[in-house]
Design an enzyme around this catalytic site. Structure first.
Site, PDB file in Angstrom:
ATOM      1  N   TYR A  66       0.865  -1.176   0.000  1.00  0.00           N
ATOM      2  CA  TYR A  66       0.000   0.000   0.000  1.00  0.00           C
ATOM      3  C   TYR A  66       0.907   1.233   0.000  1.00  0.00           C
ATOM      4  CZ  TYR A  66      -4.595   1.980  -0.058  1.00  0.00           C
ATOM      5  OH  TYR A  66      -5.735   2.615  -0.475  1.00  0.00           O
ATOM      6  N   LEU A  67       1.700   1.285  -1.064  1.00  0.00           N
ATOM      7  CA  LEU A  67       2.855   2.185  -1.117  1.00  0.00           C
ATOM      8  C   LEU A  67       2.475   3.664  -1.106  1.00  0.00           C
ATOM      9  CD1 LEU A  67       5.049   0.338  -3.796  1.00  0.00           C
ATOM     10  CD2 LEU A  67       5.075   0.076  -1.293  1.00  0.00           C
ATOM     11  N   HIS A 104       7.651   5.027   1.282  1.00  0.00           N
ATOM     12  CA  HIS A 104       8.249   3.810   0.724  1.00  0.00           C
ATOM     13  C   HIS A 104       9.115   4.154  -0.508  1.00  0.00           C
ATOM     14  CE1 HIS A 104       4.376   2.038   2.462  1.00  0.00           C
ATOM     15  NE2 HIS A 104       5.313   1.378   3.112  1.00  0.00           N
ATOM     16  N   GLY A 156      12.888   2.868   7.134  1.00  0.00           N
ATOM     17  CA  GLY A 156      12.496   4.248   7.409  1.00  0.00           C
ATOM     18  C   GLY A 156      12.673   4.624   8.874  1.00  0.00           C
ATOM     19  N   LYS A 206      10.765   6.529  10.345  1.00  0.00           N
ATOM     20  CA  LYS A 206       9.400   6.567  10.892  1.00  0.00           C
ATOM     21  C   LYS A 206       9.213   5.471  11.945  1.00  0.00           C
ATOM     22  CE  LYS A 206       4.729   6.735  10.664  1.00  0.00           C
ATOM     23  NZ  LYS A 206       4.334   5.377  10.523  1.00  0.00           N
TER      24      LYS A 206
HETATM   25  P1  AMP Z   1       5.574  -0.570   6.169  1.00  0.00           P
HETATM   26  O1  AMP Z   1       5.089  -0.916   4.801  1.00  0.00           O
HETATM   27  O2  AMP Z   1       4.692   0.411   6.893  1.00  0.00           O
HETATM   28  O3  AMP Z   1       5.963  -1.766   6.996  1.00  0.00           O
HETATM   29  O4  AMP Z   1       6.931   0.236   5.965  1.00  0.00           O
HETATM   30  C1  AMP Z   1       7.966  -0.294   5.168  1.00  0.00           C
HETATM   31  C2  AMP Z   1       9.184   0.572   5.316  1.00  0.00           C
HETATM   32  O5  AMP Z   1       8.861   1.920   4.934  1.00  0.00           O
HETATM   33  C3  AMP Z   1       9.689   0.647   6.766  1.00  0.00           C
HETATM   34  O6  AMP Z   1      11.095   0.632   6.761  1.00  0.00           O
HETATM   35  C4  AMP Z   1       9.152   1.968   7.232  1.00  0.00           C
HETATM   36  O7  AMP Z   1       9.914   2.555   8.270  1.00  0.00           O
HETATM   37  C5  AMP Z   1       9.241   2.797   5.971  1.00  0.00           C
HETATM   38  N1  AMP Z   1       8.315   3.935   6.041  1.00  0.00           N
HETATM   39  C6  AMP Z   1       7.006   3.907   6.369  1.00  0.00           C
HETATM   40  N2  AMP Z   1       6.493   5.155   6.395  1.00  0.00           N
HETATM   41  C7  AMP Z   1       7.520   5.995   6.081  1.00  0.00           C
HETATM   42  C8  AMP Z   1       7.640   7.413   5.949  1.00  0.00           C
HETATM   43  N3  AMP Z   1       6.607   8.220   6.152  1.00  0.00           N
HETATM   44  N4  AMP Z   1       8.842   7.913   5.623  1.00  0.00           N
HETATM   45  C9  AMP Z   1       9.913   7.093   5.422  1.00  0.00           C
HETATM   46  N5  AMP Z   1       9.863   5.754   5.525  1.00  0.00           N
HETATM   47  C10 AMP Z   1       8.678   5.211   5.857  1.00  0.00           C
END
Ligand code: AMP
Length: 287
Positions: free
Chosen positions: A32-33, A37, A148, A150
């Site tokens: 759900y990019l 991401h 990230g 985050k």
């Molecule tokens: P997720 O799909 O939420 O598990 O995130 C996958 C990767 O994207 C993880 O390393 C997160 O820390 C990174 N990520 C999620 N949201 C953000 C953001 N707003 N800024 C930078 N990286 C992010």
């Protein structure tokens, strides 16, 4: 962009990239990019010649009453975004492909740092995260993996895992990407109603407040914690934690300095949101 769902297809594609002498990067996600991401993809592209992304909503990291079943998914849209951003290979496995024997017998269980902050309310979460990341690193054997800021506790624990288990991969962490009004991008933001979204801005504003206080010379961590608690004790926000911690040990700090992380988690209209800032401004602290 190649889209594959089996581990053997990944191994063949990585072997081909290696035969061409390419440096391999992996960007693990749950899909759900959004632009957060995609910023990881851009960084991966700077650090490597061949960029792979994984999309897997990992059941092992969700608690029994969490949002595993309703977590947003749209593989077609994700594939279009990843391809447009220059991803070379997208790995989107099924649950059976990742866990053919069901719940794994052997997992990566962190000894320290996983019982507080997000781990206090999500007791098996980081065990699930580290286990799936270790598997992905085993499948891809990348030179570098990109995460990230985050999810800073996750990034710290992954960096520790890579070092402690000698996984031979560089862990790169990219700053949080935000909406113009400050809201940290998250796949879970789709759960927010317009009212929730407005209330959710309190998180990034409170963290900005910490940054300003530090830049103005405040070094007492308790003053920053009090600011976070005060800013987030408003109607419609259920604060889970507000802390000021060392980025390496994840332990609460007494005095803050450059690199200290201010972190919050809160429920807004039933949606759990997390955010943090790394203090980097000019401090009056002589240390
Ligand atoms: P997720 O799909 O939420 O598990 O995130 C996958 C990767 O994207 C993880 O390393 C997160 O820390 C990174 N990520 C999620 N949201 C953000 C953001 N707003 N800024 C930078 N990286 C992010």
């Amino acid at each position: 962009m190649q889209v594959v769902s089996s581990r053997s297809d990944v191994r063949a594609a990585v072997a081909a990239a290696r035969r061409d002498g390419l440096r391999v990067a992996l960007v693990p996600t749950m899909g759900y990019l959004h632009d957060g991401h995609l910023a990881l993809v851009d960084r991966a592209r700077e650090l490597a010649d061949w960029v792979a992304m994984s999309i897997f909503v990992n059941p092992l990291q969700f608690g029994p009453s969490e949002d595993l079943d309703r977590y947003p998914r749209d593989l077609e849209r994700d594939a279009a975004l990843a391809s447009a951003r220059g991803v070379d290979l997208l790995f989107a496995p099924t649950r059976a492909e990742m866990y053919p024997g069901g719940e794994p017998w052997v997992a990566v269980i962190p000894e320290h740092g996983a019982d507080r902050l997000c781990g206090a309310s999500r007791p098996r979460h980081f065990r699930g995260v580290l286990t799936v990341v270790a598997k992905l690193l085993g499948i891809f054997a990348p030179d570098v993996a990109v995460f990230g800021q985050k999810d800073f506790q996750q990034a710290t624990l992954i960096r520790r895992m890579a070092a402690d288990l000698d996984l031979g991969v560089d862990i790169e962490v990219v700053p949080t990407v935000r909406e113009p009004d400050g809201l940290a991008l998250s796949s879970r933001n789709v759960y927010l109603t317009n009212g929730d979204r407005e209330r959710a801005l309190a998180l990034s504003r409170a963290l900005e407040g910490c940054r300003s206080l530090f830049a103005a010379g405040e070094v007492d961590a308790e003053v920053l914690r009090a600011l976070l608690r005060r800013s987030l004790s408003t109607e419609g926000i259920e604060l889970e934690y507000a802390d000021v911690v060392d980025p390496e040990t994840l332990q609460p700090q007494i005095r803050v300095g450059r690199g200290t992380v201010c972190a919050v988690a809160a429920r807004v209209g039933g949606t759990r949101l997390i955010d943090n800032v790394v203090l980097a401004g000019i401090s009056a602290d002589p240390a």
